[in-house]
Write a protein that holds these residues in place. Structure first.
Motif, short mmCIF file in Angstrom:
data_model
loop_
_atom_site.label_atom_id
_atom_site.label_comp_id
_atom_site.label_asym_id
_atom_site.label_seq_id
_atom_site.Cartn_x
_atom_site.Cartn_y
_atom_site.Cartn_z
N PRO A 120 43.17 41.47 28.03
CA PRO A 120 43.73 42.19 28.95
C PRO A 120 42.54 42.89 29.77
N LEU A 121 42.55 43.09 30.96
CA LEU A 121 41.66 43.89 31.80
C LEU A 121 42.23 45.14 32.40
N ASP A 122 41.75 46.07 32.82
CA ASP A 122 42.21 47.25 33.56
C ASP A 122 41.46 47.04 34.76
N GLN A 123 42.34 47.57 36.09
CA GLN A 123 42.10 47.22 37.27
C GLN A 123 41.07 48.19 37.77
N VAL A 124 40.67 49.35 37.01
CA VAL A 124 39.80 50.51 37.72
C VAL A 124 38.43 50.01 37.04
N LEU A 133 43.17 41.14 41.82
CA LEU A 133 44.46 41.31 40.96
C LEU A 133 44.62 39.77 40.64
N ALA A 134 44.40 39.08 41.70
CA ALA A 134 44.64 37.42 41.24
C ALA A 134 43.56 36.99 40.14
N PHE A 135 42.13 37.52 40.63
CA PHE A 135 41.39 37.21 39.45
C PHE A 135 41.67 37.66 38.14
N MET A 136 42.28 38.90 37.92
CA MET A 136 42.38 39.50 36.67
C MET A 136 43.60 38.71 36.08
N HIS A 137 44.61 38.22 36.88
CA HIS A 137 45.75 37.48 36.18
C HIS A 137 45.25 36.27 35.77
N GLU A 138 44.31 35.56 36.57
CA GLU A 138 43.81 34.40 36.23
C GLU A 138 43.10 34.42 34.70
N PHE A 139 42.36 35.49 34.87
CA PHE A 139 41.39 35.80 33.61
C PHE A 139 42.07 36.14 32.47
N ALA A 186 44.87 35.19 31.72
CA ALA A 186 45.77 33.96 31.15
C ALA A 186 44.85 32.87 30.39
N ARG A 187 43.70 32.92 31.05
CA ARG A 187 42.78 31.73 30.72
C ARG A 187 41.93 32.28 29.18
#
Ligand code: PLP
Length: 293
Positions: free
Chosen positions: A250-254, A237-243, A245-246
């Motif tokens: 948007p990504l999905d978690q699945v 989740l931290a990776f997704m958040h940073e990705f 923002a940068r």
């Protein structure tokens, strides 16, 4: 009946990690192929819906869980292209529907819940008979939409990419999308699937079974499932958040979150030669982000 894809952009990522590794990472934004029939789902339905029509079916029936991207896309496609749709959903009917199932119902899909035990036996003649009694004759689409016609559609993703690349990568659930990429590559360059399920060695057989020729220019990463299907970890989740923002993507978690996180990890470990270009599929799935809440 012809389904034509909207052209989808390819986004180049700019990131210090990529510069250090000397690797170019491009993202094919298949999430933009249709407002509701997103990502790989569009390509999976591309030949299935015309086949259903040619064979005279008015109803398309398929299977999935309460957050299924496939069920979501099929419901929208049924409405857009004039089919009745039935979603056979794993598990007992819940007291309140997930946003995915609410959307499907609002598109006109009839929902039919099967206990987990029955769902596992969904190919069983007695269950199929029960479904036919309740819903009449229907075109059967397997769970995840992965059949030979889906593979034919997904093979066209390769031709829909104008940019040069060395490796094309996708998230892997049932293996249909990867099988399509392998077919589309026809032995040239490489394909990489990132398994989103734990211990998914079955995917090798699934992809081989769906791929007509015996190609060996592909493999599956089994190490980035983050605990299993639809499971997440704080790191993911931290990776997704940073990705997000940068790169404003948007990504999905699945699916796509695990794919991008796996690629970053592999790149950091030097799995790709300097000077290589990777092309990753953004296969959609964004409707499932509601599941994070
Ligand atoms: C958004 C998304 N990406 C990737 C996949 C994986 O595709 P496949 O089941 O063909 O391996 C799925 C599941 O079908 C999906 O919903």
């Amino acid at each position: 009946m012809v389904l034509l894809p909207r052209p989808t952009p390819v986004q180049t990522l700019h990131d210090p990690l990529l510069e250090r590794a000397g690797v170019e990472l491009l993202i094919k934004r298949l999430d933009r192929v249709h407002p509701l029939i997103c990502g790989n789902k569009w390509y999976k339905l591309k030949y299935n819906l015309p086949a259903a029509r040619e064979q005279g079916y008015e109803t398309v029936l398929s299977f999935g869980g309460a957050w299924s991207n496939h069920i979501h896309a099929l419901a929208a496609a049924g409405r857009a292209y004039g089919f009745e749709t039935v979603g056979v959903i794993r598990g007992e009917a819940p007291r309140s529907l997930t946003p995915t199932l609410r959307f499907a119902r609002d598109q006109g899909m009839r929902l039919h819940f099967l206990s987990r035990a029955d769902y596992r036996r969904k190919h069983n003649a007695e269950i199929v008979e029960r479904l036919r009694t309740e819903f009449g004759d229907f075109y059967w689409l397997p769970e995840g939409g992965s059949n030979a016609l889906a593979v034919r559609g997904c093979a066209e993703i390769v031709a829909d990419v104008d940019q040069a690349f060395d490796v094309i990568a996708c998230a892997c659930g049932s293996g249909g999308t990867l099988a399509g990429l392998v077919s589309g590559l026809a032995g040239r360059r490489r394909a990489l699937g990132v398994a989103v399920l734990k211990g998914a060695t079955f995917l090798y057989d699934a992809v081989r079974a769906l791929t007509a020729a015996d190609y060996d220019n592909w493999h599956i990463d089994l190490d980035h499932h983050y605990g299993g299907y639809a499971k997440t970890t704080p790191d993911l989740l931290a990776f997704m958040h940073e990705f997000e923002a940068r790169h404003a993507m948007p990504l999905d978690q699945v699916y796509t979150g695990k794919l991008m996180s796996a690629l970053y990890d592999l790149i950091a470990r030097g799995a790709f030669a300097r000077g290589s270009t990777l092309l990753a599929l953004h296969s959609g799935g964004l409707q499932g982000r509601a599941g994070l809440a």
